[in-house]
Design a protein around this motif. Sequence first.
Motif: not given
Length: 152
Positions: A131-152
């Motif tokens: 939640d905190l990372v996704e609130q930041q103004p810049g674009r950022w992603g995890s180091l997931d090489r498959h480009g998928t995001h965490r399911q919540r």
Amino acid sequence: MSTSPMPSLSTLDDVARLVADRHDIYVRWSRGPDPDLRSASSADDLTGVRLPGLSASALGIEDWWEERPARLWVARRLYDYCHLPRLKDPLTRPWLLRGREVARGPDNEPLVSDVEPLAWVDDDVITEAVDLVEQQPGRWGSLDRHGTHRQR
């Protein structure tokens, strides 16, 4: 190298307090210290080569971070690998350890030895970090090489 039951940290602030002014604290995403300490090393997923320590992510706050919030630093570091339980193994959990960096792995990650397990990181901490990372103004992603995001 005791593997007795570890405490669990339940907030991002708990983790930030633990790593404040420390450079020997790491987070490892795995099934836990018991199986990891039996093998005492990681293997490169691509080649299978045994590595000279356990792969982990450093949580020590770098000097260039200056007076920025420690909880944001920790959130970003935890966010980087939060995809692993979904991608690799649903039994994978983050846990904190104290250790000594002995080398770098194929992804330039620290490889640590002389591991002392410290604490589990609760799922609520990961949710808070995401939640905190996704609130930041810049674009950022995890180091997931498959480009998928965490399911919540």
